[in-house]
Write a protein that holds these residues in place. Structure first.
Motif, PDB file in Angstrom:
ATOM      1  N   ASP A  89      -0.785  -9.077  -8.379  1.00 50.70           N
ATOM      2  CA  ASP A  89      -1.494 -10.305  -8.026  1.00 50.70           C
ATOM      3  C   ASP A  89      -3.000 -10.208  -8.262  1.00 50.70           C
ATOM      4  O   ASP A  89      -3.752 -11.122  -7.902  1.00 50.70           O
ATOM      5  N   GLY A  90      -3.447  -9.078  -8.811  1.00 48.95           N
ATOM      6  CA  GLY A  90      -4.858  -8.931  -9.156  1.00 48.95           C
ATOM      7  C   GLY A  90      -5.742  -8.384  -8.065  1.00 48.95           C
ATOM      8  O   GLY A  90      -6.979  -8.450  -8.160  1.00 48.95           O
ATOM      9  N   VAL A  91      -5.147  -7.822  -7.007  1.00 43.34           N
ATOM     10  CA  VAL A  91      -5.943  -7.214  -5.931  1.00 43.34           C
ATOM     11  C   VAL A  91      -6.362  -5.824  -6.391  1.00 43.34           C
ATOM     12  O   VAL A  91      -5.551  -4.893  -6.419  1.00 43.34           O
ATOM     13  N   ARG A  92      -7.612  -5.669  -6.747  1.00 43.26           N
ATOM     14  CA  ARG A  92      -8.076  -4.409  -7.314  1.00 43.26           C
ATOM     15  C   ARG A  92      -9.439  -4.038  -6.765  1.00 43.26           C
ATOM     16  O   ARG A  92     -10.315  -4.889  -6.604  1.00 43.26           O
ATOM     17  N   GLY A  93      -9.598  -2.750  -6.504  1.00 45.78           N
ATOM     18  CA  GLY A  93     -10.882  -2.239  -6.052  1.00 45.78           C
ATOM     19  C   GLY A  93     -11.794  -1.930  -7.216  1.00 45.78           C
ATOM     20  O   GLY A  93     -11.445  -2.139  -8.391  1.00 45.78           O
ATOM     21  N   ALA A  94     -12.966  -1.390  -6.886  1.00 47.43           N
ATOM     22  CA  ALA A  94     -13.955  -1.096  -7.921  1.00 47.43           C
ATOM     23  C   ALA A  94     -13.447  -0.076  -8.921  1.00 47.43           C
ATOM     24  O   ALA A  94     -13.820  -0.107 -10.102  1.00 47.43           O
ATOM     25  N   ASP A  95     -12.570   0.840  -8.483  1.00 46.51           N
ATOM     26  CA  ASP A  95     -12.056   1.862  -9.393  1.00 46.51           C
ATOM     27  C   ASP A  95     -11.191   1.268 -10.489  1.00 46.51           C
ATOM     28  O   ASP A  95     -10.977   1.881 -11.535  1.00 46.51           O
ATOM     29  N   LEU A  96     -10.698   0.043 -10.261  1.00 46.51           N
ATOM     30  CA  LEU A  96      -9.861  -0.648 -11.247  1.00 46.51           C
ATOM     31  C   LEU A  96     -10.576  -1.867 -11.825  1.00 46.51           C
ATOM     32  O   LEU A  96      -9.940  -2.768 -12.377  1.00 46.51           O
ATOM     33  N   GLY A  97     -11.896  -1.884 -11.677  1.00 46.15           N
ATOM     34  CA  GLY A  97     -12.678  -2.969 -12.247  1.00 46.15           C
ATOM     35  C   GLY A  97     -12.696  -4.240 -11.420  1.00 46.15           C
ATOM     36  O   GLY A  97     -13.161  -5.285 -11.891  1.00 46.15           O
ATOM     37  N   GLY A  98     -12.197  -4.181 -10.179  1.00 48.07           N
ATOM     38  CA  GLY A  98     -12.159  -5.351  -9.326  1.00 48.07           C
ATOM     39  C   GLY A  98     -13.255  -5.350  -8.275  1.00 48.07           C
ATOM     40  O   GLY A  98     -14.128  -4.483  -8.265  1.00 48.07           O
ATOM     41  N   LYS A  99     -13.171  -6.323  -7.360  1.00 50.20           N
ATOM     42  CA  LYS A  99     -14.205  -6.474  -6.337  1.00 50.20           C
ATOM     43  C   LYS A  99     -13.651  -6.375  -4.918  1.00 50.20           C
ATOM     44  O   LYS A  99     -14.399  -6.550  -3.949  1.00 50.20           O
ATOM     45  N   ALA A 100     -12.354  -6.111  -4.775  1.00 51.48           N
ATOM     46  CA  ALA A 100     -11.762  -6.041  -3.438  1.00 51.48           C
ATOM     47  C   ALA A 100     -12.278  -4.816  -2.692  1.00 51.48           C
ATOM     48  O   ALA A 100     -12.348  -3.726  -3.255  1.00 51.48           O
ATOM     49  N   ASP A 101     -12.638  -4.990  -1.422  1.00 55.93           N
ATOM     50  CA  ASP A 101     -13.106  -3.849  -0.645  1.00 55.93           C
ATOM     51  C   ASP A 101     -11.927  -3.157   0.042  1.00 55.93           C
ATOM     52  O   ASP A 101     -10.785  -3.618  -0.030  1.00 55.93           O
ATOM     53  N   THR A 102     -12.214  -2.069   0.705  1.00 57.69           N
ATOM     54  CA  THR A 102     -11.170  -1.225   1.285  1.00 57.69           C
ATOM     55  C   THR A 102     -10.284  -1.993   2.257  1.00 57.69           C
ATOM     56  O   THR A 102      -9.053  -1.941   2.182  1.00 57.69           O
ATOM     57  N   GLY A 121      -6.204  -3.292   2.099  1.00 57.52           N
ATOM     58  CA  GLY A 121      -5.227  -3.048   3.154  1.00 57.52           C
ATOM     59  C   GLY A 121      -4.608  -4.351   3.647  1.00 57.52           C
ATOM     60  O   GLY A 121      -3.383  -4.430   3.840  1.00 57.52           O
ATOM     61  N   ASP A 122      -5.436  -5.384   3.819  1.00 53.95           N
ATOM     62  CA  ASP A 122      -4.928  -6.685   4.240  1.00 53.95           C
ATOM     63  C   ASP A 122      -3.896  -7.218   3.237  1.00 53.95           C
ATOM     64  O   ASP A 122      -2.844  -7.761   3.628  1.00 53.95           O
ATOM     65  N   ALA A 123      -4.216  -7.089   1.941  1.00 56.35           N
ATOM     66  CA  ALA A 123      -3.336  -7.604   0.898  1.00 56.35           C
ATOM     67  C   ALA A 123      -1.973  -6.915   0.918  1.00 56.35           C
ATOM     68  O   ALA A 123      -0.938  -7.559   0.737  1.00 56.35           O
ATOM     69  N   VAL A 124      -1.977  -5.607   1.123  1.00 62.85           N
ATOM     70  CA  VAL A 124      -0.705  -4.876   1.180  1.00 62.85           C
ATOM     71  C   VAL A 124       0.097  -5.314   2.399  1.00 62.85           C
ATOM     72  O   VAL A 124       1.316  -5.569   2.314  1.00 62.85           O
ATOM     73  N   ILE A 125      -0.559  -5.448   3.545  1.00 61.67           N
ATOM     74  CA  ILE A 125       0.131  -5.841   4.775  1.00 61.67           C
ATOM     75  C   ILE A 125       0.710  -7.255   4.624  1.00 61.67           C
ATOM     76  O   ILE A 125       1.840  -7.530   5.051  1.00 61.67           O
ATOM     77  N   GLU A 126      -0.053  -8.167   4.010  1.00 61.56           N
ATOM     78  CA  GLU A 126       0.450  -9.525   3.800  1.00 61.56           C
ATOM     79  C   GLU A 126       1.724  -9.523   2.974  1.00 61.56           C
ATOM     80  O   GLU A 126       2.616 -10.348   3.192  1.00 61.56           O
ATOM     81  N   ARG A 127       1.827  -8.602   2.030  1.00 62.78           N
ATOM     82  CA  ARG A 127       2.976  -8.576   1.129  1.00 62.78           C
ATOM     83  C   ARG A 127       4.139  -7.760   1.673  1.00 62.78           C
ATOM     84  O   ARG A 127       5.193  -7.724   1.040  1.00 62.78           O
ATOM     85  N   LEU A 128       3.974  -7.137   2.814  1.00 61.46           N
ATOM     86  CA  LEU A 128       5.113  -6.467   3.425  1.00 61.46           C
ATOM     87  C   LEU A 128       6.157  -7.487   3.872  1.00 61.46           C
ATOM     88  O   LEU A 128       7.335  -7.144   3.985  1.00 61.46           O
TER      89      LEU A 128
END
Length: 352
Positions: A328-341, A345-352
């Motif tokens: 879904d495009g949730v990516r941190g800086a290590d993957l070129g995205g802007k999502a913070d830590t 975590g919120d995104a993963v929990i939402e998708r559980l």
């Protein structure tokens, strides 16, 4: 289910916190978590990177969730007091000899790899690294020769029983995957590696349904970038495994995605006691900035559910939630995205 949580240094507390949130979101009955100090944080509070009370917590637990250790402020300490001795000490004291490091290129992340996308998407391997031997635990010294020159030396060694037990772990893992095992050594130069190769070949006779081949470590490093899809399960020693698993992380796109499990022979009431940690370091340069990717730690928690608690369904749910978040495009800086830590975590929990 008793889990000892050791956040450690740098980004360790940040990524570990998100993994704990995911575990708590699963609402597992009987889940108990308790926290201890390791690494530089433990040295600052207790004068040692692995205090007795922390080791006691680990012994009382069914599993350990570990963050990361490493603090530049401790670089001047004697080696036995440096933060890294916490993880080495836990592995040795708890008999954790088998390190499992899966590396899979997640769909949609092929362009993040340092490899061409058509090569990166073929990556689906498991590195089985021996943890209790090799130069990491051998005798070592810094000394001054009679003529005034300084010399450092480290002993690399393996006993055949140490090789045999890690070989069994790797063969069993290969049986559960594609039935291929590659043993990596440097037998053309090192007697330690010649013993390794001989013993692995002997163990192979007990697993006729697994195809075994041997490869020198320098060739293996080349093949990991040339043709990583050729590997299914890889088994190797402590030093080579450390290096090759980090290389594999960049082949799949980011070290922030690779989880690991360190297992021994001690059984719990549910499975095998283990220590679970992301393979990345403490990254002190970004600590406290909310830029760390917690997915590797979350995936380590999934491995813990599978191996130490026999919770395959919940482990698969966590892994699927991480995969969906990435898709879904949730990516941190290590993957070129802007999502913070925290938002990861919120995104993963939402998708559980």
């Amino acid at each position: 289910m008793k889990i000892a949580v050791f956040p450690g240094d740098g980004i360790g507390p940040e990524v570990t916190r998100e993994a704990v949130r995911v575990l708590e979101a699963l609402d597992l009955p009987g889940l108990t978590l308790f926290e201890g100090d390791v690494g530089g944080a433990a040295y600052a509070r207790h004068g040692h990177p692995l205090p007795p009370e922390t080791l006691a917590m680990a012994r009382e637990a069914d599993a350990v969730l570990f963050g990361a250790v490493g603090d530049p402020a401790c670089d001047g300490l004697e080696r036995h007091l440096r933060p890294e001795q916490a993880i080495l000490g836990l592995r040795g004291e708890l008999g954790l000899f088998a390190n499992l490091r899966p590396a899979t290129c997640q769909p949609g992340l092929e362009n993040m790899s340092a490899l061409r996308p058509q090569i990166a998407r073929s990556i689906d391997l498991l590195i089985v690294r021996e943890l209790n031997g090799d130069v990491y635990f051998g005798d070592k010294a810094l000394e001054t020769l009679p003529d005034g020159r300084r010399r450092g030396w480290d002993m690399m060694s393996y006993a055949e029983d140490e090789v045999r037990r890690i070989a069994h772990v790797a063969f069993r893992a290969a049986q559960g995957r594609k039935g291929r095992l590659c043993s990596i050594d440097k037998a053309n130069v090192l007697e330690t590696s010649q013993l390794w190769r001989d013993v692995v070949s002997e163990v192979a006779g007990e697993y006729p349904n697994v195809a075994l081949d041997h490869m020198y470590v320098d060739n293996a490093a080349m093949q990991l970038v040339r043709d990583p899809g050729r590997f299914d399960v890889v088994v190797t020693g402590n030093l080579f495994g450390d290096i090759l698993s980090d290389q594999a992380s960049m082949c799949v796109g980011s070290i922030g995605l690779l989880a690991s499990a360190s297992l021994g022979e001690r059984a719990t009431g549910y499975g095998t006691f283990g220590l679970y940690e992301p393979i990345h370091g403490s990254a002190p340069d970004i600590a406290g900035e909310g830029r760390a990717n917690p997915m590797a730690t979350i995936l380590s928690a999934a491995m813990m559910l599978r191996h130490s608690f026999g919770r395959e369904a919940e482990a698969a749910r966590v892994e699927a939630a991480v995969a969906r978040a990435l898709a879904d495009g949730v990516r941190g800086a290590d993957l070129g995205g802007k999502a913070d830590t925290v938002s990861i975590g919120d995104a993963v929990i939402e998708r559980l």
